[in-house]
Structure formats: C-alpha cells, structure tokens
Design a protein around this motif. Sequence first.
Motif, PDB file in Angstrom:
ATOM      1  N   LEU A   1      15.939   9.100  19.364  1.00  0.00           N
ATOM      2  CA  LEU A   1      15.939   8.158  18.364  1.00  0.00           C
ATOM      3  C   LEU A   1      16.997   8.460  17.346  1.00  0.00           C
ATOM      4  N   VAL A   2      17.230   9.734  17.281  1.00  0.00           N
ATOM      5  CA  VAL A   2      18.091  10.219  15.982  1.00  0.00           C
ATOM      6  C   VAL A   2      19.149  11.087  16.903  1.00  0.00           C
TER       7      VAL A   2
ATOM      8  N   ALA B   1      22.889  12.724  17.654  1.00  0.00           N
ATOM      9  CA  ALA B   1      23.656  14.039  16.920  1.00  0.00           C
ATOM     10  C   ALA B   1      24.187  13.651  15.301  1.00  0.00           C
ATOM     11  N   ASN B   2      24.915  12.342  15.409  1.00  0.00           N
ATOM     12  CA  ASN B   2      25.541  12.110  14.449  1.00  0.00           C
ATOM     13  C   ASN B   2      24.777  10.676  13.620  1.00  0.00           C
ATOM     14  N   ALA B   3      23.421  10.510  14.177  1.00  0.00           N
ATOM     15  CA  ALA B   3      22.963   9.565  13.464  1.00  0.00           C
ATOM     16  C   ALA B   3      22.407  10.044  11.771  1.00  0.00           C
ATOM     17  N   ARG B   4      22.183   8.909  10.858  1.00  0.00           N
ATOM     18  CA  ARG B   4      21.908   9.287   9.603  1.00  0.00           C
ATOM     19  C   ARG B   4      20.617   8.719   9.468  1.00  0.00           C
ATOM     20  N   ILE B   5      19.758   9.537   8.460  1.00  0.00           N
ATOM     21  CA  ILE B   5      18.260   9.149   8.422  1.00  0.00           C
ATOM     22  C   ILE B   5      17.990   9.238   7.011  1.00  0.00           C
ATOM     23  N   GLN B   6      17.299   8.280   6.502  1.00  0.00           N
ATOM     24  CA  GLN B   6      16.578   8.576   5.029  1.00  0.00           C
ATOM     25  C   GLN B   6      15.180   8.186   5.220  1.00  0.00           C
ATOM     26  N   MET B   7      14.448   8.819   4.444  1.00  0.00           N
ATOM     27  CA  MET B   7      12.892   8.713   4.527  1.00  0.00           C
ATOM     28  C   MET B   7      12.392   8.629   2.676  1.00  0.00           C
ATOM     29  N   GLN B   8      11.617   7.568   2.537  1.00  0.00           N
ATOM     30  CA  GLN B   8      11.240   7.249   1.222  1.00  0.00           C
ATOM     31  C   GLN B   8       9.922   7.253   1.331  1.00  0.00           C
ATOM     32  N   LEU B   9       9.148   7.651   0.263  1.00  0.00           N
ATOM     33  CA  LEU B   9       7.763   7.546  -0.055  1.00  0.00           C
ATOM     34  C   LEU B   9       7.378   6.359  -0.942  1.00  0.00           C
ATOM     35  N   VAL B  10       6.621   5.499  -0.696  1.00  0.00           N
ATOM     36  CA  VAL B  10       6.451   4.457  -1.466  1.00  0.00           C
ATOM     37  C   VAL B  10       4.887   4.456  -2.032  1.00  0.00           C
ATOM     38  N   ASP B  11       4.983   4.639  -3.427  1.00  0.00           N
ATOM     39  CA  ASP B  11       3.627   4.869  -3.995  1.00  0.00           C
ATOM     40  C   ASP B  11       3.163   3.472  -4.617  1.00  0.00           C
TER      41      ASP B  11
ATOM     42  N   ALA C   1       1.060  -1.144  -0.140  1.00  0.00           N
ATOM     43  CA  ALA C   1      -0.168  -0.040   0.078  1.00  0.00           C
ATOM     44  C   ALA C   1       0.773   1.018   0.160  1.00  0.00           C
ATOM     45  N   ASP C   2       0.135   2.346  -0.175  1.00  0.00           N
ATOM     46  CA  ASP C   2       1.073   3.566  -0.245  1.00  0.00           C
ATOM     47  C   ASP C   2       1.769   3.645   1.221  1.00  0.00           C
ATOM     48  N   HIS C   3       2.956   3.920   1.330  1.00  0.00           N
ATOM     49  CA  HIS C   3       3.560   3.960   2.808  1.00  0.00           C
ATOM     50  C   HIS C   3       4.953   4.645   2.844  1.00  0.00           C
ATOM     51  N   ILE C   4       5.382   5.042   4.053  1.00  0.00           N
ATOM     52  CA  ILE C   4       6.444   5.908   3.743  1.00  0.00           C
ATOM     53  C   ILE C   4       7.689   4.905   4.821  1.00  0.00           C
ATOM     54  N   ARG C   5       8.591   4.823   4.208  1.00  0.00           N
ATOM     55  CA  ARG C   5       9.965   4.027   4.745  1.00  0.00           C
ATOM     56  C   ARG C   5      10.849   4.978   5.393  1.00  0.00           C
ATOM     57  N   MET C   6      11.241   4.762   6.534  1.00  0.00           N
ATOM     58  CA  MET C   6      12.296   5.519   7.252  1.00  0.00           C
ATOM     59  C   MET C   6      13.458   4.572   7.701  1.00  0.00           C
ATOM     60  N   THR C   7      14.606   4.765   7.559  1.00  0.00           N
ATOM     61  CA  THR C   7      15.754   4.324   8.011  1.00  0.00           C
ATOM     62  C   THR C   7      16.783   5.208   8.689  1.00  0.00           C
ATOM     63  N   ILE C   8      16.884   4.736  10.082  1.00  0.00           N
ATOM     64  CA  ILE C   8      17.850   5.511  10.855  1.00  0.00           C
ATOM     65  C   ILE C   8      18.967   4.572  11.195  1.00  0.00           C
ATOM     66  N   GLN C   9      19.940   5.138  10.979  1.00  0.00           N
ATOM     67  CA  GLN C   9      21.236   4.462  11.415  1.00  0.00           C
ATOM     68  C   GLN C   9      22.115   5.121  12.193  1.00  0.00           C
ATOM     69  N   ASN C  10      22.506   4.549  13.429  1.00  0.00           N
ATOM     70  CA  ASN C  10      23.534   5.272  14.416  1.00  0.00           C
ATOM     71  C   ASN C  10      24.638   4.642  14.148  1.00  0.00           C
ATOM     72  N   ALA C  11      25.943   5.481  14.476  1.00  0.00           N
ATOM     73  CA  ALA C  11      26.914   4.698  14.396  1.00  0.00           C
ATOM     74  C   ALA C  11      27.200   3.417  15.187  1.00  0.00           C
ATOM     75  N   ASN C  12      27.755   2.647  14.439  1.00  0.00           N
ATOM     76  CA  ASN C  12      27.970   1.250  14.698  1.00  0.00           C
ATOM     77  C   ASN C  12      26.909   0.291  15.256  1.00  0.00           C
ATOM     78  N   GLN C  13      25.764   0.806  14.769  1.00  0.00           N
ATOM     79  CA  GLN C  13      24.598  -0.100  14.872  1.00  0.00           C
ATOM     80  C   GLN C  13      23.904  -0.413  13.498  1.00  0.00           C
ATOM     81  N   PRO C  14      23.249  -1.723  13.614  1.00  0.00           N
ATOM     82  CA  PRO C  14      22.445  -1.725  12.520  1.00  0.00           C
ATOM     83  C   PRO C  14      21.301  -0.810  12.285  1.00  0.00           C
ATOM     84  N   ALA C  15      21.245  -0.649  11.009  1.00  0.00           N
ATOM     85  CA  ALA C  15      20.215   0.242  10.832  1.00  0.00           C
ATOM     86  C   ALA C  15      18.818  -0.192  11.240  1.00  0.00           C
ATOM     87  N   LYS C  16      17.994   0.780  11.440  1.00  0.00           N
ATOM     88  CA  LYS C  16      16.527   0.482  11.732  1.00  0.00           C
ATOM     89  C   LYS C  16      15.736   1.037  10.860  1.00  0.00           C
TER      90      LYS C  16
END
Lengths: 240, 730
Positions: free
Chosen positions: B226-227, B229-239, B157-172
């Motif tokens: 959850l985020v 200072a040096n965490a990285r984040i990505q957001m994607q919109l899925v259509d 379905a239409d949804h939003i994906r968010m990935t959070i990657q902290n240093a030295n940790q697997p991405a969530k």
Amino acid sequence: MIKTVAIVEDDIDQRENYADALVQHGYNVVTYANRRTAFAGMQAQMPDLAILDIMLEDEMDGGFDLCRDLRNIAPRLPIIFLTTRDSDIDRVSGLRLDAWDYLTKPLNMQFLAVRINSLFRIVDSLNNKPTETSEEIESDDVLRRGSLFIDPNSMIISWKEEPLSLTLTEFWLIEAMARRPNQVKSYDNLMQITRQSYVERNTINGYIRRIRNKFKEIDNQFDRIETVFGVGYKWKSNRT
Amino acid sequence: MSKSVRKGLSIRAKLTLVALLLLLIPLMSYIYVRDMKLFLIKGQENALSLTARAVSTVLHDRPELFDKENDRSQTEPEDSDIYVVPLASYIRLDGKIDDWGDQISQASSITESQGDDKKSQIKHLLGYRGSFLYAMFDVTDENLVFRGKEFLRTDNADHIRMTIQNANQPAKRYVFTARESGPMSIYLVDREWAYPITGKPNTEIRAHITATDTGYLVEMRIPRFLVPANARIQMQLVDVDDSEERAIKSLVSTTATSDNDDFGRILLQTPEIDKILKALNRSDTRIWVLDANKRVRTVVGNLSSKPLGTPIAKPEKPLEQIRYYYDRGLRYIFNLILEQPHQQLSDLGNDTETRSDQVLESALQGQSVTDRRPSLDKQTVIIMAANPIWSGDSVLGSVVVEQSSDEVLSQQRRALENVISVTLLVLIVVLSSILFFASRLTIRIRRLRDAADNAIDRHGRIKQQQLEAEARAGDEIGDLSRGVTDMLSRLSQYTHYLKGLPDTLSHEVSNPLNVVNSSLHNLSTEYPDARHSKYFQRAQNGLNRIRSILTNLTEAANLEQAMEAETFTLFDLVKLVRNYVEGYQSSNPNKSFEFKTLTKSLIIDGTPDHIAQMLDKLVDNAMDFALPETDISIRIRRDDEYALVDVINEGSELPEGMQERIFEPMVSLGRKDAQKSKLGMGLYVVKLIANYHGGRVSARNLRTRKGVIFTVWLPIAGGFQEPMKVPPKL
C-alpha cells in the motif's frame, strides 16, 4: 555252703579291711588289686559275689570294664560297685552294666555285710531255694498297691506290670514308703533305711529323684512319691 | 559388668552415609561445568567478534551502500522524511509494546500544549519487518472517547487519520476508529473525513487500540504494497474530548510535514546491505548494521534459540515408562539447580540500552569490542560484538552482532544432565549393592551374636562349645566365629576343671577316710570293748564330720549338675513354704517358727525340691544364729514381678561389709556349735539356687531390733521375660 566274695580294690588298706570284716561275717574272701588279675582270677574260679571299685590303679573306668567282661562270662553274678565316685553319670553307668548295687565310700562295714546278705537272699530266692528271713525286711509278703507291685524276696518292684531296674538302696526306700502309704517318712527314717554310714538330706533327695525318674520312664504321669518339704517323703495312695 | 552402650548407627546406615559421598561427583561436575560455561562464553564472544569483523570487512570501503538509497543521510535529513526503523521481530497487535524491542527507544515524542495547561503527549514509532510497516502510538488523553454506536460519522470520536498518496494517484484517506478497546475499524473515507466511502471496513490494514491509565495505545500494521517506495504518507491523531458535543478538539500530525504541505516520504533501509546480509540471516544470531549516526540500517536474524526439550509423549512400554519418569524427575531437579535457556527472548528495556550504546560508541570510534549484557528479563545473557566499518580512515558505521548464551547454557545443561544421570544411576547401583552387602553383613553378625548368646544360657553355663553360625566363612566374621568357638572350648575346659575340683578333692579324701572308717569297724570287732570306749565314739564323730565336710564341698558342684537334670515346673510358692514351715516345725519341736504371707498364692517356675533345699539352708542358718527362746519368722510378699521370701531371726548382727560376702563360698561367720562343721557353703548354695531360678538373695541387719533378715527374690511365672531383669537392690 560258704559263699565266696571277690573284692577288687587297688588300695591295700581298704581291701584288707573289707576282707577282714567279711571274713568276720563268715564269708570266703578273695582279693584282687587290679583289673587284669581280677579278671584272670575270677575266670579261673567264679565267686558268688563281686565288690568292685571303679578306679583301679591307672584305669579310670577299670571297674566298669571289669564288670562288662564279667557279665560276658557270668551274666547272673551279683556285682556291687563300692566307690567314691558319686555322680549320677557313674551311677547310671554302673546300673546299665547290670550291677546290683552302687555304694559310695565311706561305708559302714556292718551295712556292707547286711547288703551282701540281702543280695545272697535274692539270689537264693531267684534260684527257688529256701531262704533265711532277715530281720531288716519287715515282711516277706508280696505287696500290691494299685499299679505298684513289690516282691521283697526277689527284690523286684514293678509299676504297671513293668519291672524297674533298681539298686538295693532304691528298693528299700520305695518299699519303706509304700508299706506305709500316706505316712511321711522323715529324712532320718530314710537315712536309716539306706543303711549307709553317713547320709545327708541331699543324698536322700538324690535317691528320690533317681527313683522318680525311673518310674517316669515307665509312666510319664507318675506322681506317687510326694515331697513333704522340710520333713521327708511319702507314698501317696491311690485315690479311691 | 555390662557397660552402658551408646546407641550407635547400624552398619547399614554407616555404609549408606559413606556411599552418599558419591554425591560429590555431581557437585564436582557442577563446578567444572560452570567453569566450562565461562570458557564457552568466551569462545562464543570470540566467534561473534570474528563474525562482526567479517561482516564489517564485507562492508568496508563501500560508502555507496550507505549513500545510494538515502543520499541525504550524509547531509541534513529533510524534515518531511519519515524514518522507518527495521524491527527485530514481527509485532503482535495486542496492545503490548514489549515486542517492539530496542527500537522503542527511538520513538519520537510530540508534546502538544493544549489550553488549560493541559499537555497531551504522543509517542509514536514507525517500523518495518518483512512486508509490513508497523506504527505505534502511545497517547496521553484525559478523555478517551470511543465511536458511538449510533453514529455513522467517523470523525466524532478519538481517531487516527492516515493519508497515502501514490504518485499520480488521488490520495487515499483512511480513518482508524474503535467502539471499544480491541481491534480498530479502518475505513476509506471521503475528503471531509466524515463518512466512509464504502460501508465495509478495510481488512488489509489492521490496528489495535488499548485504553491505558493515561490515555490509549494503538498498534497498527500496514502492508508495504500500500506504500510503494516513493509514496508519501501522513498520519494525524484526532482528539475528541467531550462525548456529548463530540467536537474535534485538536488535530496532531505525527508525521513531519514540510512547509509545502507535502506529505512525508517513507525512508526504508538499503536493500543492498540487506542482500549482502541475507546470507547471514540466522535464527540464533542478530546482526545490526548501523550508520555513523547510530541509525539502524538493517537488522537480520533473531535472538531466539531452538525449542528445547519438547515434552516427550508418555510411552506405552513399562521399561520406557521408567525412563520417561526418570527423565522427568531429572528435568525437575535440573530446573531447580541450573540456569534455564529461553526460547523466546524479550530483551528490551532501558537497562540494556546503555551497554549497547557503549559497545556502539566504541565501535564508531574505531574499536572492535565485545561485551555482555543481561536480557531484559535477566534470564539470560546476550553476548554482543561490535566492529567498525571503515571507509578509508573514517568510520562509516558499525556492525553489531548479538547472540544469546542459551546455546552455551543448553550445552552446559546437557553436559550436566549426562553427568548427573550417570552419577545417579551409579549411586543407585552402588547404594543398593551397599545396602545388600550391609544387610548380609548385619544378618551374619546378628546370627553370630545370637549363636554366641545361645552358647551360654542365662545361668552362665556353656550349652554349646561349637558355634555353627558362620563357622565355615572365610572372612573375618568366620574368624570371629571360630575365635568364639575356641574361647568357649577353653572356657568350658576351665569350667570343667573348676567343677571337678571339689569332686577330685572329695574323692582323694574319701579313700583314706574309708580306710579309717573300716579300720575302726574292724577294731571294734577285734576288740568288742573298744566300741564302748569314748575315744572310739569321738573318732566316729570326727569321721562323720569329715564326711559332712566332703558332702558340703561337693554339694554346690553336684547341685548344679542336679539342677540341670531337673525340669522346671509351675508351683505355688506360698503353699510350698507353708508346708515347709509346718514340716520343719514338726521335726524341730523345740524351736518355734512363724509363717506370714500377704498373698494367697504366688506361682513360680522352678524346681520345688531345690527351693526347699534353699529354705533348709536359710532356716538352718537362722537356727544357728537365733537367740534361744526367739521365733524364726518366715514371710512371703510380692514386689512387682518378684516373689520375696524373708527368713528373719533375732540374734547377732552381720558385721560391716559382710552383707555381700556372706553368700560367697567358704565364707563363714564362725559358729556357735563347735561340733557342727561350718564350711560356709550353705548360703552359697542359697545363692546358687536363687540365681538358677533367675532371682537373687540379700542379707541385712534388722532395723528395729538385733537380728538378720535374709531375702530371696524369685521371679513370678509370667512376669519373667528374657533377658533376665535384674531385681532391684534393696
């Protein structure tokens, strides 16, 4: 016995004319021009009857004052006011002072003598002395009609046993009507009865009004004297 | 006689109108307070300008504040940096974007061209407030496909994906999905984005989706822990467009991705500036610090004002209840006439943008400026002051201080409230005193008028020479009362003199008349023959005529006296006149009278004797002027509230202009019989009697034949009402 009549009148012409006329009718006449001399004179010798003018020289009510003074010394002296003053107030004032009659000028001298004669007759009858019969009085009989009682000798009229205070003229008017109940007395008749020189309808109306008022003082429901408009008055008899 | 009176206002109404001028006081205060408001706003501007200068002075020559946390700010920003704007207020996750404030204008827009010439546009914005990050997505999507109920998978379905990657940790990996408009479900999912790792949704992150006309709107809130200072984040919109196939049609990344596929780094503002400005955090002032690139570095404070006029509970005591209702009434009035301050300001929108930009632009060019702009809802005015931050000769950035003018408004309101409530109170007191005073005055004047009215009865006779009403009052009304009393007594003296005049005259004539009379009598007794002399008779006649004149003269005056002595009784006029005519006929058989009546009976209130006297005069007059062998007719008819008696005779007509004058005293039309004295008092007596009964009398010529008709109007009992109605003219 010759009766003495005192005349108090400030107008010399009238005074002397009255005096002459009364002397002609066989009276002894004394005349006075003002209140002071009149009172002094009458105090000295009381007349049998006094004829007073109201206005005496500068005194507006000199006659009334004199009458009051005379009443004090002679309560039963017959007093006649002979004046030009024709108001109800003056008439009432005069009668309050126990005057026997109140006449207005000009007056027929003949009638004056008749009145004086009548008054003397009343005095005599009051004194239980034998009297002469006068032609003017229709009957000497005492008259009784219901509540009305008329004694022509002492000239007393009473209603429901209460005597009315009447002048000679008023007495004659009532008597004339009551003697012929339910018969209209015309203005002309009534004028004759007043025995004055010249009488207007209005004067008659005034007399009747005053008579009615006197009856009403005794009996508020009094309605025996009926006006016959345009003609005159009549005495209504008792409804029996 | 009586002029027509213009119906005017009563004294009470007039005084009340004058008292209403007091309403000018609140009007004046309103104008004054309005001017004061401008003055206060000016003062507020100055204060804000000073604040801006003070803040910027603190930040002068400290470029490190702008550099330290973000060393790239002076250089080209890296593609993958995700810029997060500070937000003016906390965001409610409700599908409405109005709480995002001015920052909404900084939203970035991505246009993704799809096949079939369709373009999908995505507007998105990241912001923070306090310990939360907020994200907003405004997506154009032709087919919004919600997650099917029967599906467990999260990617169909239409949804939003968010990935959070902290240093030295697997991405969530988190998926934001929804079955309908409203709160979204957030799941931590596997690498394939297909299934949740646990069945339970994440509750730390919140999101809300709203279907719009063009697509959908998503607001989300992520706790900052959850985020880091040096965490990285990505957001994607899925259509997903096809609800049957449910295949992923496109995938748009809203966060910049670098070539090395690193996720974006979140850039927050400099804590140093925050620290400095922390002390300036006020609830009614908002302070922005912007860098030279117009990026907001920090914002502290709020634009809301103190809650105003919290509703007061209805008190128990009656006195306080009056106050309560008074206050509420006032508040209602104020709401009608005053600008209302607002507790929560919503001031966003494009129209405000330009002006902020101008202020900012000027500040960045090194000028210190103040300006005003309306808030978005146009309900209030936001005052802005901007000051540049200098570093040597270059401008590092600027400080913008904003404050709503609500404070001034509420001060204005308070001032006006005071003035108006005091004025209203004064007005009520003054009005009621004036009403009381006017009523008293009116009552007094009315009492005096009644007393004056009653002093003279309807026949014009003075009943009372002394007015009791207001006689002892010391003011002008008292003077008036005494004046009327004085007037009445002078009038009464004069009336008395006039009334006495005929009497005096008659009195003076009577005495000599009596002399003549008695002399004549004595003459006749002295010379009995004289009695038969024609001269004697004529003298007697003359005497009688003089006597008659005197009687007539005094008749009118005596009549009034006599009528005063009479009491009115109710009697039948028809019966009276009929009897009268019969009686008159019998005493005057040589003249014929005709009596006609149209009504059986007419009851009037009066004195029958005087009515008869009046008829005497009329009939006498008619007989004087009637032609021989003609009837005198007497008619009775009714005209509305009046009984009319007509006495008609044939004969000579009334000369022109005599119709009215003939009823005046001493007016006579000459006579037929020289023997009869004609003093002209008869018809005057008729008029006196008619007037005394509240009627009138008129005379006119007959229309059809020669003759005169006299008509007397007499009011019918019961139809008569005070004040006396003037009978209609012929």
